[in-house]
Motif scaffolding. Structure first.
Motif, PDB file in Angstrom:
ATOM      1  N   ASP A 124       0.853  -1.182   0.000  1.00  0.00           N
ATOM      2  CA  ASP A 124       0.000   0.000   0.000  1.00  0.00           C
ATOM      3  C   ASP A 124       0.899   1.245   0.000  1.00  0.00           C
ATOM      4  N   HIS A 125       1.623   1.446  -1.104  1.00  0.00           N
ATOM      5  CA  HIS A 125       2.381   2.678  -1.301  1.00  0.00           C
ATOM      6  C   HIS A 125       1.436   3.680  -1.955  1.00  0.00           C
ATOM      7  N   THR A 126       0.579   4.282  -1.140  1.00  0.00           N
ATOM      8  CA  THR A 126      -0.561   5.042  -1.634  1.00  0.00           C
ATOM      9  C   THR A 126      -0.163   6.181  -2.564  1.00  0.00           C
ATOM     10  N   TYR A 127       0.927   6.878  -2.251  1.00  0.00           N
ATOM     11  CA  TYR A 127       1.314   8.028  -3.075  1.00  0.00           C
ATOM     12  C   TYR A 127       1.567   7.641  -4.525  1.00  0.00           C
ATOM     13  N   CYS A 128       1.982   6.404  -4.759  1.00  0.00           N
ATOM     14  CA  CYS A 128       2.248   5.968  -6.135  1.00  0.00           C
ATOM     15  C   CYS A 128       0.985   5.945  -6.981  1.00  0.00           C
ATOM     16  N   GLN A 134       1.357   9.464 -10.925  1.00  0.00           N
ATOM     17  CA  GLN A 134       1.128   8.728 -12.171  1.00  0.00           C
ATOM     18  C   GLN A 134       1.525   9.573 -13.381  1.00  0.00           C
ATOM     19  N   HIS A 135       1.262  10.876 -13.321  1.00  0.00           N
ATOM     20  CA  HIS A 135       1.693  11.759 -14.410  1.00  0.00           C
ATOM     21  C   HIS A 135       3.218  11.859 -14.431  1.00  0.00           C
ATOM     22  N   LEU A 136       3.828  11.973 -13.259  1.00  0.00           N
ATOM     23  CA  LEU A 136       5.288  12.019 -13.181  1.00  0.00           C
ATOM     24  C   LEU A 136       5.912  10.744 -13.744  1.00  0.00           C
ATOM     25  N   ARG A 137       5.322   9.624 -13.437  1.00  0.00           N
ATOM     26  CA  ARG A 137       5.848   8.343 -13.915  1.00  0.00           C
ATOM     27  C   ARG A 137       5.864   8.307 -15.448  1.00  0.00           C
ATOM     28  N   GLU A 138       4.753   8.709 -16.060  1.00  0.00           N
ATOM     29  CA  GLU A 138       4.691   8.727 -17.519  1.00  0.00           C
ATOM     30  C   GLU A 138       5.693   9.712 -18.104  1.00  0.00           C
ATOM     31  N   LEU A 139       5.810  10.873 -17.469  1.00  0.00           N
ATOM     32  CA  LEU A 139       6.692  11.920 -17.975  1.00  0.00           C
ATOM     33  C   LEU A 139       8.166  11.518 -17.863  1.00  0.00           C
ATOM     34  N   ILE A 178       8.003   6.550  -4.201  1.00  0.00           N
ATOM     35  CA  ILE A 178       7.747   7.439  -5.339  1.00  0.00           C
ATOM     36  C   ILE A 178       8.942   7.445  -6.279  1.00  0.00           C
ATOM     37  N   PHE A 179      10.149   7.612  -5.731  1.00  0.00           N
ATOM     38  CA  PHE A 179      11.355   7.582  -6.559  1.00  0.00           C
ATOM     39  C   PHE A 179      11.395   6.309  -7.397  1.00  0.00           C
ATOM     40  N   LEU A 180      11.212   5.168  -6.732  1.00  0.00           N
ATOM     41  CA  LEU A 180      11.322   3.880  -7.420  1.00  0.00           C
ATOM     42  C   LEU A 180      10.229   3.706  -8.464  1.00  0.00           C
ATOM     43  N   SER A 181       9.080   4.338  -8.249  1.00  0.00           N
ATOM     44  CA  SER A 181       7.979   4.222  -9.201  1.00  0.00           C
ATOM     45  C   SER A 181       8.213   5.047 -10.456  1.00  0.00           C
ATOM     46  N   ILE A 182       8.800   6.252 -10.303  1.00  0.00           N
ATOM     47  CA  ILE A 182       8.891   7.148 -11.452  1.00  0.00           C
ATOM     48  C   ILE A 182      10.213   7.032 -12.209  1.00  0.00           C
ATOM     49  N   LEU A 183      11.256   6.517 -11.575  1.00  0.00           N
ATOM     50  CA  LEU A 183      12.551   6.476 -12.241  1.00  0.00           C
ATOM     51  C   LEU A 183      12.577   5.439 -13.358  1.00  0.00           C
ATOM     52  N   PRO A 184      13.284   5.706 -14.450  1.00  0.00           N
ATOM     53  CA  PRO A 184      13.453   4.697 -15.503  1.00  0.00           C
ATOM     54  C   PRO A 184      14.140   3.455 -14.951  1.00  0.00           C
ATOM     55  N   ASP A 185      13.974   2.332 -15.638  1.00  0.00           N
ATOM     56  CA  ASP A 185      14.511   1.068 -15.153  1.00  0.00           C
ATOM     57  C   ASP A 185      16.029   1.081 -15.024  1.00  0.00           C
ATOM     58  N   GLU A 294      -7.863  14.302 -10.859  1.00  0.00           N
ATOM     59  CA  GLU A 294      -7.721  13.975  -9.441  1.00  0.00           C
ATOM     60  C   GLU A 294      -8.741  12.918  -9.008  1.00  0.00           C
ATOM     61  N   LYS A 295      -8.220  11.853  -8.410  1.00  0.00           N
ATOM     62  CA  LYS A 295      -9.050  10.813  -7.820  1.00  0.00           C
ATOM     63  C   LYS A 295      -8.425  10.414  -6.487  1.00  0.00           C
TER      64      LYS A 295
END
Length: 357
Positions: A124-128, A134-139, A178-185, A294-295
């Motif tokens: 439950d890493h809610t911020y992700c 989610q927008h940051l991850r795509e960007l 958050i870092f681990l979610s948005i950073l490239p592999d 926003e959801k």
């Protein structure tokens, strides 16, 4: 399972459990069966009008019920191994509040147990699951800011001094996930240094700073603090092409994307002209504030848990992501004990085959 609702039991009726109850009740494809807590009266009070949901003080009773297909655990971190392992051994899918476990070794046991049984294990890493992340991850993963150069996060407020963990283990998991979610592999933590202080004599760090060395030469920084009278939730992600500022306390403009920065230019010749000696140039462009859908993040997270079960796939914040956070936290604790020395961060892909495969 895909044709019938997923029977869910929430374990823990304390601070976070009621939020899980509310969002489980609102998630299509899920049916809340139980709220389990040692204090049954507290569980009944949380349920209130949810007359179809049973309150129970027995984990064994809940796990023995075939109507329960999955559990969501909101108990203290020290109990995660015992409660989550019991659920996995009973054949239940597991969603667990951060951190995955009290230690990396315990987290490895849970990941291995879920994998052996073919069950979903989700954090439950809610911020992700916020619209901003989610927008940051795509960007970021899509190359929209260019090569990642640095990340800087501040998470401070006048918070509850926890009795069992320091401020790093309490607050930093949010930023690290958050870092681990948005950073490239190909951008991963390789070492961490931690500095902390205990100015009020609580017996554990109440103010702390983390510095992460990332592959490719990038750096990440996290500042967490229980003692600040001012609440700040900001993150800056700098790239070679653009820089993003996320201010989570500004709902009208959470994200600001700046086409501004510093570029390196090649020096030509050996003359005295300043232009030939300069190696940097400054770029000033537009700022864009993207519109976000926003959801409630917890609702999105609960929907991801349901989808990962019915589709038989790994969730976005799976057990390995939990191990990555734990590996950084353990290295940070070792760094604190060593006076802030950089300590290597274990890569979960290098774990034994039964855990990392």
């Amino acid at each position: 399972m895909s044709r019938t609702p997923i029977g869910l039991a929430v374990i823990g009726a304390g601070y976070w459990g009621p939020n899980l109850v509310r969002n489980a009740q609102a998630t299509p494809g899920m049916r809340l069966e139980y709220l389990c807590d040692l204090d049954v009266e507290r569980a009944r009070k949380v349920l209130g009008a949810y007359s179809t949901v049973r309150a129970s003080g027995s984990l064994e009773e809940v796990l023995a019920d075939p109507a329960v297909h999955a559990v969501a655990i909101a108990t203290p971190a020290a109990t995660h191994l015992q409660v989550a392992m019991a659920a996995l051994e009973a054949g239940k899918h597991v969603l667990v509040e951060k951190p995955l476990a009290a230690t990396l070794a315990e987290g490895q046991q849970l990941v291995a147990a879920a994998r052996r049984r073919g069950l979903t294990l989700m954090l439950d890493h809610t911020y992700c699951y916020t619209a901003a992340v989610q927008h940051l991850r795509e960007l970021v993963r899509g190359g929209g800011i260019g090569k990642v150069q640095y990340l800087d996060s501040v998470r401070i407020n006048l918070g509850l001094v926890q009795p069992d963990v320091d401020v790093l283990w309490d607050l930093a998991p949010h930023d690290l996930s958050i870092f681990l979610s948005i950073l490239p592999d190909d951008v991963t933590p390789i070492a961490v240094a931690a500095h902390g202080s205990d100015p009020i004599g609580a017996g554990r760090a109440c103010v702390a700073h983390l510095t992460l060395q990332l592959t490719g030469g990038a750096m990440a920084h996290v500042h967490v603090n229980w003692l600040s009278p001012t609440k700040i939730r900001t993150m800056v992600i700098g790239g070679s092409a653009r820089t993003v500022v996320w201010d989570d306390l500004q709902p009208a403009q959470r994200l600001s994307i700046y086409d501004r920065g510093v570029d390196r230019t090649d020096s030509n010749g050996n003359g005295d002209d300043a232009r030939t000696r300069a190696i940097v140039s400054y770029r000033t462009g537009d700022m864009v504030a993207p519109a976000l859908n926003e959801k409630e993040a917890l609702r999105t997270m609960m929907a991801e848990f349901a989808a990962s079960i019915t589709e038989g796939r790994a969730p976005l914040t799976d057990g390995i992501s939990g191990l990555r956070v734990l590996s950084i936290l353990e290295a940070a604790s070792a760094s604190l004990a060593q006076g802030g020395a950089f300590m290597p961060v274990l890569d979960p892909s290098e774990l034994p085959e039964e855990v990392s495969a």
